[in-house]
Design an enzyme around this catalytic site. Structure first.
Site, PDB file in Angstrom:
ATOM      1  N   ARG A 160       0.830  -1.211   0.000  1.00 49.47           N
ATOM      2  CA  ARG A 160       0.000   0.000   0.000  1.00 49.47           C
ATOM      3  C   ARG A 160       0.863   1.259   0.000  1.00 49.47           C
ATOM      4  NH1 ARG A 160      -3.396  -3.714  -1.566  1.00 49.47           N
ATOM      5  NH2 ARG A 160      -4.247  -5.006   0.119  1.00 49.47           N
ATOM      6  N   ARG A 220       4.021 -14.203  -3.818  1.00 51.61           N
ATOM      7  CA  ARG A 220       3.848 -13.731  -2.441  1.00 51.61           C
ATOM      8  C   ARG A 220       4.326 -14.777  -1.435  1.00 51.61           C
ATOM      9  NH1 ARG A 220      -2.356 -12.505  -2.154  1.00 51.61           N
ATOM     10  NH2 ARG A 220      -1.829 -11.679  -0.090  1.00 51.61           N
ATOM     11  N   LYS A 243      -0.732 -15.280   7.439  1.00 54.15           N
ATOM     12  CA  LYS A 243      -1.895 -15.513   6.584  1.00 54.15           C
ATOM     13  C   LYS A 243      -1.508 -16.478   5.470  1.00 54.15           C
ATOM     14  CE  LYS A 243      -1.232 -11.270   3.869  1.00 54.15           C
ATOM     15  NZ  LYS A 243      -1.708  -9.903   3.606  1.00 54.15           N
ATOM     16  N   HIS A 244      -2.504 -17.204   4.928  1.00 50.80           N
ATOM     17  CA  HIS A 244      -3.928 -17.212   5.260  1.00 50.80           C
ATOM     18  C   HIS A 244      -4.224 -18.582   5.854  1.00 50.80           C
ATOM     19  CE1 HIS A 244      -3.250 -14.450   1.857  1.00 50.80           C
ATOM     20  NE2 HIS A 244      -4.255 -13.713   2.343  1.00 50.80           N
ATOM     21  N   HIS A 275     -11.055 -13.263  -3.602  1.00 48.90           N
ATOM     22  CA  HIS A 275     -11.667 -11.948  -3.775  1.00 48.90           C
ATOM     23  C   HIS A 275     -12.841 -12.017  -4.748  1.00 48.90           C
ATOM     24  CE1 HIS A 275      -7.580 -10.867  -2.403  1.00 48.90           C
ATOM     25  NE2 HIS A 275      -8.160  -9.807  -1.878  1.00 48.90           N
ATOM     26  N   ASP A 310     -10.439 -13.039   7.084  1.00 48.69           N
ATOM     27  CA  ASP A 310     -10.089 -12.246   5.917  1.00 48.69           C
ATOM     28  C   ASP A 310     -11.276 -11.309   5.665  1.00 48.69           C
ATOM     29  OD1 ASP A 310      -8.738 -11.249   3.715  1.00 48.69           O
ATOM     30  OD2 ASP A 310      -8.362 -13.198   2.814  1.00 48.69           O
TER      31      ASP A 310
END
Length: 338
Positions: A72, A140, A170-171, A183, A253
């Protein structure tokens, strides 16, 4: 003080009057920030300060700052941290260098986050990189084997906590084998429980003393063919708390992801009933947040104890020179690029 078992996002780079009133009334355990909330260091520092002022306490403020494509805080204002796979590749050739590099990278992440008032990082990812699975995890992940993922995951947690930032693994119990991006849709994992225990669940079991974890919105068909982990008492109680042995603060989540169904109150109630400690809602939609607030109980008992322990992970900050740290990290990463 009666704190709600919820973590909320907000709509933009400034706390609005309406949001401030809602958050004061809802009194969530924490907040989570996204790119829409970030204009620059000064603005972000004001925002995190205003969130704490609104609640009148040192409320935890979360972010997803893994490095790579999940970051971010972005260049050119902030450092471009590498994806986890780069460290995993280095581990194959220089294990000690890789462990040192991961710790340094996450110590730098902690320095960057604390500098703008953020003190919880939703990292590291302990999911395995599984060939042929959906690419939502991909680079990731630190690697394809639980041993490598656990060693580098521990180094990541050490680096974050050395900088006063609490990590969130996570996760849990493992997203790497998912056949879809949660998502967008509900993934189903059909492999047998025994295989999952030896592979996907193993890195989480090795790091089961972590202070916080985030669930996977995934159906593990051999354990619970109907419900994703987040809303499954079998997965939360028997696998996450039992088989894996995780006794830290367990957050869902994002409840607004399309893997889940039902109203937001139903999603929240099902998650708490399954055994999650705190509900995560990220998109800042106030109508959805009101429903989550209706589902979120007040933190008490074991959940409150876990929340307090998670908060203490933000307290100890070791001396650190970021310029020296970044220089040392770059030297180590040169080994990975050769």
């Amino acid at each position: 003080m009666s704190i709600s078992a919820a973590i909320y996002g907000l709509s933009g780079p400034k706390l609005t009057t309406v949001e401030k009133a809602f958050f004061r009334d809802a009194d969530p355990w924490g907040f989570i920030l996204f790119a829409r909330n970030i204009d620059g260091p000064k603005q972000l520092t004001r925002l995190t300060g205003s969130l704490r002022d609104a609640l009148g306490r040192d409320v935890p403020i979360l972010i997803d700052q893994e490095g790579g494509r999940v970051a971010r805080l972005k260049p050119p204002t902030w450092r471009k941290a590498p994806p986890a796979q780069l460290f995993g590749d280095l581990f194959e050739r220089e294990p000690e260098a890789a462990i040192a590099a991961v710790r340094l990278n996450h110590r730098l992440l902690a320095h960057e986050l604390r500098g703008v008032g953020v003190d919880v990082d939703c990292a590291p990812v302990l999911d395995l990189r599984i060939p042929g699975a959906d690419d939502i995890i991909g680079d990731r992940s630190f690697g394809e084997t639980p041993d490598i993922v656990a060693l580098l995951g521990q180094a990541a947690m050490d680096g974050l906590m050395a900088g006063g930032v609490a990590p969130v693994i996570k996760h849990i119990p493992g997203h790497g084998r998912a056949d879809a991006d949660s998502h967008l849709a509900l993934p189903r994992v059909t492999e047998e429980h025994g295989l999952l225990s030896e592979t996907d669940f193993a890195a989480f079991r090795k790091l089961n003393t972590a202070v916080m974890a985030m669930t996977a919105h995934i159906v593990y068909a051999d354990i619970d063919p109907e419900n994703p982990a987040t809303t499954s008492p079998d997965v939360v109680g028997n696998v996450i708390r039992g088989e894996i042995g995780f006794d830290g603060f367990l957050m869902t989540d994002d409840l607004s992801m399309k893997a889940l169904s039902g109203t937001f109150r139903q999603r929240g109630e099902a998650s708490i009933r399954a055994g999650c400690d705190v509900l995560l809602h990220c998109n800042g939609d106030r109508d959805e947040m009101r429903q989550v607030a209706e589902a979120a109980p007040r933190l008490d008992g074991k959940a409150l104890e876990r929340a307090h322990l998670a908060e203490t992970a933000r307290e100890a900050i070791e001396d650190f020179d970021p310029e020296t740290g970044e220089s040392e990290l770059n030297e180590l990463l040169e080994l990975a690029r050769r």
